[in-house]
Design a protein around this motif. Structure first.
Motif, PDB file in Angstrom:
ATOM      1  N   GLU A   1      66.938  45.629  57.855  1.00 27.23           N
ATOM      2  CA  GLU A   1      67.998  46.310  57.115  1.00 27.23           C
ATOM      3  C   GLU A   1      69.348  46.234  57.800  1.00 27.23           C
ATOM      4  N   TYR A   2      69.395  46.203  59.126  1.00 29.15           N
ATOM      5  CA  TYR A   2      70.670  46.115  59.845  1.00 29.15           C
ATOM      6  C   TYR A   2      71.048  44.679  60.213  1.00 29.15           C
ATOM      7  N   SER A   3      70.172  43.724  59.930  1.00 31.70           N
ATOM      8  CA  SER A   3      70.390  42.345  60.382  1.00 31.70           C
ATOM      9  C   SER A   3      71.675  41.776  59.795  1.00 31.70           C
ATOM     10  N   CYS A   4      72.399  41.050  60.620  1.00 34.46           N
ATOM     11  CA  CYS A   4      73.672  40.468  60.208  1.00 34.46           C
ATOM     12  C   CYS A   4      74.035  39.394  61.222  1.00 34.46           C
ATOM     13  N   VAL A   5      75.257  38.918  61.167  1.00 30.39           N
ATOM     14  CA  VAL A   5      75.777  37.984  62.166  1.00 30.39           C
ATOM     15  C   VAL A   5      76.936  38.678  62.867  1.00 30.39           C
ATOM     16  N   SER A   6      76.809  38.838  64.176  1.00 28.43           N
ATOM     17  CA  SER A   6      77.778  39.618  64.937  1.00 28.43           C
ATOM     18  C   SER A   6      77.692  39.208  66.403  1.00 28.43           C
ATOM     19  N   HIS A   7      78.332  39.966  67.273  1.00 26.49           N
ATOM     20  CA  HIS A   7      78.221  39.710  68.708  1.00 26.49           C
ATOM     21  C   HIS A   7      76.778  39.873  69.171  1.00 26.49           C
ATOM     22  N   ALA A   8      76.365  39.013  70.090  1.00 23.72           N
ATOM     23  CA  ALA A   8      75.016  39.108  70.647  1.00 23.72           C
ATOM     24  C   ALA A   8      74.757  40.469  71.284  1.00 23.72           C
TER      25      ALA A   8
ATOM     26  N   GLU B   1      70.181  29.824  63.118  1.00 23.87           N
ATOM     27  CA  GLU B   1      71.481  29.530  62.498  1.00 23.87           C
ATOM     28  C   GLU B   1      72.065  30.817  61.908  1.00 23.87           C
ATOM     29  N   SER B   2      73.368  30.812  61.711  1.00 24.84           N
ATOM     30  CA  SER B   2      74.046  32.045  61.319  1.00 24.84           C
ATOM     31  C   SER B   2      74.837  31.924  60.017  1.00 24.84           C
ATOM     32  N   ASP B   3      74.796  30.774  59.362  1.00 22.84           N
ATOM     33  CA  ASP B   3      75.567  30.613  58.128  1.00 22.84           C
ATOM     34  C   ASP B   3      75.050  31.488  56.984  1.00 22.84           C
ATOM     35  N   TRP B   4      73.812  31.945  57.080  1.00 24.33           N
ATOM     36  CA  TRP B   4      73.197  32.684  55.980  1.00 24.33           C
ATOM     37  C   TRP B   4      73.958  33.964  55.624  1.00 24.33           C
ATOM     38  N   PHE B   5      74.699  34.533  56.586  1.00 16.62           N
ATOM     39  CA  PHE B   5      75.333  35.822  56.350  1.00 16.62           C
ATOM     40  C   PHE B   5      76.707  35.701  55.681  1.00 16.62           C
ATOM     41  N   GLU B   6      77.321  34.527  55.711  1.00 16.40           N
ATOM     42  CA  GLU B   6      78.702  34.411  55.236  1.00 16.40           C
ATOM     43  C   GLU B   6      78.883  34.812  53.772  1.00 16.40           C
TER      44      GLU B   6
ATOM     45  N   THR C   1      68.894  41.723  53.042  1.00 15.12           N
ATOM     46  CA  THR C   1      67.652  42.024  53.738  1.00 15.12           C
ATOM     47  C   THR C   1      66.610  40.950  53.479  1.00 15.12           C
ATOM     48  N   SER C   2      66.511  40.505  52.230  1.00 18.92           N
ATOM     49  CA  SER C   2      65.568  39.435  51.884  1.00 18.92           C
ATOM     50  C   SER C   2      65.942  38.135  52.576  1.00 18.92           C
ATOM     51  N   ALA C   3      67.233  37.818  52.603  1.00 23.23           N
ATOM     52  CA  ALA C   3      67.669  36.582  53.247  1.00 23.23           C
ATOM     53  C   ALA C   3      67.374  36.615  54.741  1.00 23.23           C
ATOM     54  N   ALA C   4      67.597  37.763  55.378  1.00 22.68           N
ATOM     55  CA  ALA C   4      67.303  37.886  56.804  1.00 22.68           C
ATOM     56  C   ALA C   4      65.811  37.741  57.069  1.00 22.68           C
ATOM     57  N   GLY C   5      64.982  38.376  56.223  1.00 23.82           N
ATOM     58  CA  GLY C   5      63.537  38.258  56.385  1.00 23.82           C
ATOM     59  C   GLY C   5      63.062  36.815  56.293  1.00 23.82           C
ATOM     60  N   ARG C   6      63.610  36.074  55.333  1.00 26.19           N
ATOM     61  CA  ARG C   6      63.226  34.666  55.200  1.00 26.19           C
ATOM     62  C   ARG C   6      63.680  33.868  56.419  1.00 26.19           C
ATOM     63  N   MET C   7      64.865  34.164  56.924  1.00 28.63           N
ATOM     64  CA  MET C   7      65.380  33.449  58.088  1.00 28.63           C
ATOM     65  C   MET C   7      64.487  33.678  59.312  1.00 28.63           C
ATOM     66  N   PHE C   8      64.136  34.920  59.571  1.00 26.73           N
ATOM     67  CA  PHE C   8      63.280  35.223  60.720  1.00 26.73           C
ATOM     68  C   PHE C   8      61.894  34.598  60.544  1.00 26.73           C
ATOM     69  N   ALA C   9      61.361  34.658  59.328  1.00 28.26           N
ATOM     70  CA  ALA C   9      60.025  34.096  59.081  1.00 28.26           C
ATOM     71  C   ALA C   9      60.018  32.580  59.261  1.00 28.26           C
ATOM     72  N   SER C  10      61.056  31.914  58.782  1.00 33.08           N
ATOM     73  CA  SER C  10      61.108  30.447  58.895  1.00 33.08           C
ATOM     74  C   SER C  10      61.220  29.999  60.346  1.00 33.08           C
ATOM     75  N   SER C  11      61.665  30.886  61.232  1.00 35.30           N
ATOM     76  CA  SER C  11      61.773  30.569  62.659  1.00 35.30           C
ATOM     77  C   SER C  11      60.540  31.011  63.438  1.00 35.30           C
ATOM     78  N   GLY C  12      59.520  31.498  62.732  1.00 29.70           N
ATOM     79  CA  GLY C  12      58.303  31.944  63.384  1.00 29.70           C
ATOM     80  C   GLY C  12      58.431  33.260  64.115  1.00 29.70           C
ATOM     81  N   LEU C  13      59.457  34.037  63.774  1.00 30.95           N
ATOM     82  CA  LEU C  13      59.711  35.298  64.470  1.00 30.95           C
ATOM     83  C   LEU C  13      59.326  36.521  63.652  1.00 30.95           C
ATOM     84  N   ALA C  14      58.863  36.324  62.426  1.00 28.54           N
ATOM     85  CA  ALA C  14      58.475  37.425  61.546  1.00 28.54           C
ATOM     86  C   ALA C  14      57.346  36.959  60.654  1.00 28.54           C
ATOM     87  N   PRO C  15      56.559  37.878  60.101  1.00 32.76           N
ATOM     88  CA  PRO C  15      55.515  37.478  59.154  1.00 32.76           C
ATOM     89  C   PRO C  15      56.141  36.770  57.947  1.00 32.76           C
ATOM     90  N   PRO C  16      55.463  35.740  57.408  1.00 33.88           N
ATOM     91  CA  PRO C  16      56.020  35.029  56.245  1.00 33.88           C
ATOM     92  C   PRO C  16      56.004  35.900  54.998  1.00 33.88           C
TER      93      PRO C  16
END
Length: 446
Positions: free
Chosen positions: A156-163, A67-72, A12-27
């Motif tokens: 909480e549900y964020s992951c790498v999967s089908h679009a 990018e999607s490598d963060w979930f592996e 969850t923390s990794a997903a939050g950082r990923m979204f924030a770094s892309s300007g899509l979530a609060p930092p």
């Protein structure tokens, strides 16, 4: 944040950082083991209408460009935790559900195996099949209106999967059950991701999006149902699978899915029954004028108990037709019926006839056997259609005094049966995996 499951906290923390770094979530300003700190942003949650579908499609395209490598690393941890998960494709609906570790732990091994192996609502269009970072819980409550546009929270549900995992959930939660809004959203998404966005492309993606919702949380097959009542959940999986597979094959059913949404489509099919289910002509009022008697010559008189039950095999063959509380057999045959009407798809042909010769009480229905009538192979838009006629007297068939029909726990019930001229006998259409009771001129009854 779940303080018990360390994988959940880390992903969850990794997903939050990923979204924030892309300007899509609060930092994230700071975080610890079970807490994080973000700036207060936004003016509340967005409200969506047709005019905002362009913006919504663009937002999801931006999410799927991350990018999607963060979930592996988390995928490997999850596979170590649950045996068999390593066989699940990377695009599966299952990965979002791994955020609910306690739920997966509490589900039986059989339920997990079924869920891991379910492929029949997987997407087929190129845009929906892409393996991307998905939020997987994008509803207005997890979005913020800001001066810089919509931002998202709650990973909480964020992951790498089908679009399709995002497309399905958003279409269900943000488009007001409006197929026009859904297609406007998907058309915007296709353009912003560089895919062809012709009306045919949009409709194909729309179909993938509708059936893909069955893998999402809050959908009719969500795992919470399996947790609370595994047998009910398994029966729904078994019920929905052939209905979705049939919709993939038949343009008329695909159109119904697009018009009503997958939940509405499945709800509407309460007027159908599967070809292996029993049908019952039964429950006449207890009056001497509303009772039926099987005569020696095969005819029926209005003097005996009324309940008649017959079942049909998966090939459409007659298995049995018996009177309750009576050991004498009804001798019926299935005659092919080729009449069609503008209100029903063109009807195909079936084997000419098969006699059913069965005795016993209705309770014995699961163990009785007889000759089978195999239906012809359905082509697109065609049904196999049979007329139920007394073999001992070809001038008569089993009819209905009215058009009342209902479904109770998978059993189709036609009320007030009577003997009728064979030309007006009850007609059963085998429409793919399910049966439809029709009127004598081919009109479907609902």
């Amino acid at each position: 944040v779940n303080t018990i499951d360390p994988i959940y906290q880390q992903r969850t923390s990794a997903a939050g950082r990923m979204f924030a770094s892309s300007g899509l979530a609060p930092p994230r300003l700071a975080q610890g083991g079970d807490w994080f700190l973000e700036p207060w942003e936004g003016q509340g949650n967005p409200e969506f209408s047709l005019s905002r579908m362009e913006e919504l499609g663009h937002l999801v395209a931006r999410i799927h460009a991350m990018e999607s490598d963060w979930f592996e690393p988390f995928r490997k941890m999850l596979c170590d935790r649950w045996p068999g998960l390593d066989k699940v494709p990377k695009g599966s609906h299952v990965w979002g559900w791994t955020s609910r570790g306690d739920l997966l732990d509490d589900c039986s091994e059989e339920v997990r195996e079924i869920w891991y192996g379910t492929r029949w609502f997987d997407p087929e269009t190129p845009a929906a099949c892409r393996i991307v970072t998905v939020h997987a819980d994008l509803h207005p409550g997890n979005m913020l209106e800001t001066d810089a546009g919509i931002r998202v929270v709650d990973f909480e549900y964020s992951c790498v999967s089908h679009a399709v995992q995002d497309l399905s959930f958003i279409a269900a939660k943000c488009c007001n059950d409006d197929p026009v809004q859904k297609q406007a959203f998907l058309e915007s998404y296709l353009r912003h991701t560089g895919f062809s966005a012709t009306p045919e492309d949009v409709q194909a993606l729309h179909f993938d999006t509708e059936i893909g919702f069955l893998g999402c949380h809050t959908a009719p097959l969500e795992l919470w149902i399996a947790h609370d009542d595994a047998e009910r959940w398994k029966s729904k999986v078994a019920l929905y699978k052939p209905l979705i597979e049939e919709a993939r094959r038949r343009p008329d059913l695909r159109a119904r899915v697009l018009e009503k949404g997958v939940v509405g489509y499945l709800d509407d099919l309460s007027s159908f029954c599967f070809s292996a289910c029993p049908l019952s002509f039964c429950s006449l009022p207890h009056s001497e004028h509303n009772r039926l008697l099987l005569n020696d010559d095969g005819t029926i008189s209005p003097e005996a108990l009324s309940t008649l039950v017959f079942g049909l095999s998966n090939t459409g063959g007659l298995l049995e037709l018996v009177p309750s509380s009576d050991v004498r057999a009804f001798h019926f045959k299935l005659e092919s019926e080729t009449a069609a009407s503008p209100d029903a798809p063109a009807l195909g042909t079936a084997a000419s006839s098969a006699a059913g010769n069965v005795a016993g009480a209705a309770a014995a229905s699961s163990s009785s056997t007889s000759a089978h009538a195999s239906g012809g192979e359905n082509s697109e838009g065609q049904d196999d259609c049979f007329r139920l006629v007394l073999a001992s007297n070809s001038a008569l068939g089993l009819g209905s005094r009215n058009d009342m029909r209902r479904l109770v726990r998978g059993m189709a019930i036609v009320e007030i049966p009577v003997m009728t001229p064979a030309a007006q006998a009850v007609v059963l259409c085998r429409s793919g995996p399910f049966l439809v009771h029709t009127t004598c001129d081919g009109r479907r009854l609902s």
